[in-house]
Design an enzyme around this catalytic site. Sequence first.
Site, PDB file in Angstrom:
ATOM      1  CG  ASP A   1      -1.867   1.098   1.340  1.00 15.26           C
ATOM      2  OD1 ASP A   1      -2.324   1.557   0.293  1.00 15.26           O
ATOM      3  OD2 ASP A   1      -2.168   1.533   2.475  1.00 15.26           O
TER       4      ASP A   1
ATOM      5  CD  GLU B   1      -0.113  -5.678   7.609  1.00 14.98           C
ATOM      6  OE1 GLU B   1      -0.524  -5.637   6.442  1.00 14.98           O
ATOM      7  OE2 GLU B   1      -0.644  -5.068   8.541  1.00 14.98           O
TER       8      GLU B   1
ATOM      9  CE1 TYR C   1      -4.462   0.637  10.212  1.00 15.35           C
ATOM     10  CE2 TYR C   1      -3.537  -1.573   9.949  1.00 15.35           C
ATOM     11  CZ  TYR C   1      -3.401  -0.194   9.899  1.00 15.35           C
ATOM     12  OH  TYR C   1      -2.201   0.361   9.530  1.00 15.35           O
TER      13      TYR C   1
ATOM     14  CD  GLU D   1       1.047  -0.982   9.494  1.00 17.98           C
ATOM     15  OE1 GLU D   1      -0.112  -1.014   9.046  1.00 17.98           O
ATOM     16  OE2 GLU D   1       2.055  -1.337   8.846  1.00 17.98           O
TER      17      GLU D   1
HETATM   18  C1  BDP Z   1      -1.278  -2.388   6.725  1.00 17.83           C
HETATM   19  C2  BDP Z   1       0.010  -2.247   5.947  1.00 17.83           C
HETATM   20  C3  BDP Z   1       0.303  -0.797   5.539  1.00 17.83           C
HETATM   21  C4  BDP Z   1      -0.953  -0.149   5.018  1.00 17.83           C
HETATM   22  C5  BDP Z   1      -1.991  -0.158   6.129  1.00 17.83           C
HETATM   23  C6  BDP Z   1      -3.296   0.526   5.714  1.00 17.83           C
HETATM   24  O1  BDP Z   1       1.112  -2.755   6.671  1.00 17.83           O
HETATM   25  O2  BDP Z   1       1.328  -0.771   4.595  1.00 17.83           O
HETATM   26  O3  BDP Z   1      -0.726   1.148   4.538  1.00 17.83           O
HETATM   27  O4  BDP Z   1      -2.289  -1.484   6.438  1.00 17.83           O
HETATM   28  O5  BDP Z   1      -4.174  -0.177   5.217  1.00 17.83           O
HETATM   29  O6  BDP Z   1      -1.890  -3.577   6.388  1.00 17.83           O
HETATM   30  O7  BDP Z   1      -3.401   1.720   5.865  1.00 17.83           O
END
Ligand code: BDP
Length: 618
Positions: A166, A434, A490, A528
């Site tokens: 991404d 990932e 997330y 993240e």
């Molecule tokens: C994660 C990835 C990252 C993406 C992020 C996203 O590690 O590179 O930019 O999600 O979706 O899965 O913002």
Amino acid sequence: MESLLYPVRNRFRDERKLDGLWRFSFDREEKGEGDGWTKGLPKSAINMPVPASFNDFFTDKESRDYCGTFWYECDFYAPAKQEGKKTYIRFGSVTHRATVYVNGVEVGSHEGGFLPFVLDVSDAVNFEGNNTLVVKANNELDETTLPCGNVSTLKNGKKLVKPYFDFFNYAGIHRSVWVMTVGEESITDYDVITETVGDKAVVKVRLEAVSASGKSLKGSAYLTDRSGCQICDAVFEMKHDEEKGVYSGEACFEVDEPNLWDIKNPYLYGIEFDLLSDGQEIDSYEDKIGIRTIEIKGTDILLNGKPIYLKGFGKHEDFDIIGRGFNYGIAKRDFECMKWIGANCFRTSHYPYAEEWYRFADEEGFLIIDEVPAVGMMRSFFNFMDAGSGGKYTYFFETDTVPKLKENHLNAVREMITRDKNHPSVISFSLFNEPETISTFAHDYFKDIFEYARELDPQKRPLTGALEKTSSPDKCQCYPFCDFISLNRYYGWYISGGSELSDARELFIEEMDKWKALNLNKPFVFTEFGADTLATEHKLPSVMWTQEYQNEYYDMNFEIFDKYDFVKGELTWNFADFQTSEGTFRVAGNKKGVFSRNRQPKDIAFKLKDRWENTNNL
Ligand code: BDP
């Protein structure tokens, strides 16, 4: 002999940057070689700044999205040949691969777009004359490259790169290029390990050198304090290592009452190495080192023996117009923003950054999790989107691609550790982002990657890798390799976002309880978490993509982090908005930045500043 030491200039060594305006040509039909471009680009070549990505300078789509081979050229003057010296060209990086020619002679090539390479050009150079330096580069991706992706062909015959990750597949000469003169008998590498014992520090140093003539070598080194005063010295007996074809020696300094390198209080000592042959000095190399220790004990991350909590960001090398090109001004602004907000750490997601970032972080007292470009190792249409959907895709059973992928991965690990091992700022190496981790293939693949990294790092820093949601506590086969567990999560964005935030909270707790039940006795760091947010959007009550929702999302995440005492860090996704491939999931790029792409704060920045500056237990 390839040495990745950062270039220095002194009485034995010379370095000059070739940054500036180069010439550039796309090679759509792959005709360059046949048409003699290795000796110089055609008249139609255009101007191109170095360092920078070529993509965003263009005003037409075809050039911005160009996929295939492209060429760069510049001239350089080489002074008179000096006896016993060699001339090298050093590239900070060329994305993703390059073959280099000097005056039409091929001098070498390199695979991988994020690490330096050094080529001996002594036999190709015109001394006391002008020289043509040509680089044939290529930005295609496949399932053996780091990062991973593929190339599709449009009906009109044009190639288009399809990253499995991404971020925009920026390409070009992203970092400085140097021409260097170094002796045939010279220092090629050094390692430093620092330990503290009571009120003393022990600094163990290993020096490596080459001697083309086979003459015996001796080394010496001294440490200087901040004011330049010499505080101790040591002598190295250099022994020949037949297997590696180098000379190496070890020595030890004892420093009384050392000034430790610490977060925001980064004391750096000067170190100078001298190399002697027949009692005569033949080379020297200077650098800065920090005395600090980093270790994991139970669920704690200890810096200089004291528990720390990582606060900061996953970042990108990404900026308007110059793309991924290194620029000191932007790095400076980023460090200022990180200081303002109370951060202490960042992850070089998803590739090793320009060396200047690490030198800057050493000076500013920031901690770095240094990541190899192993991203996109999960086969799916939209790798990063599927991360949240729970799809099971394996990447590592394809026997025809895996051996090459692994070779590239191991090479990148070796180059990254060799380049970055002496920086006090680097507290950990991250060996993946990932990937698929739930198959036995993945287990066997990563076992070797981790073993190799452990063997290579003289400081034996903690190793990790960023795990996405399908790497769940009951399925992941790779977390046992990690010294601390890095989670990309997330909940509240890809999983149960918006009005379902209360469900996201419960699902998050469910997962964290499972990790807790495993009783791993290791620290966990969120590498993240984040929510896409448009800097222009406000809504009461909130909806996803507004600044209000980003705040609510973060509140929920913080509540969970604070519930589990083994959570020892939070690196949000992302420091700033960044460019990605275009698509229905991205509004002209990824908008999860705490700062906008031009480094101005969104509302969430003030919440983070308050939490990171004022919460005592963080
Ligand atoms: C994660 C990835 C990252 C993406 C992020 C996203 O590690 O590179 O930019 O999600 O979706 O899965 O913002």
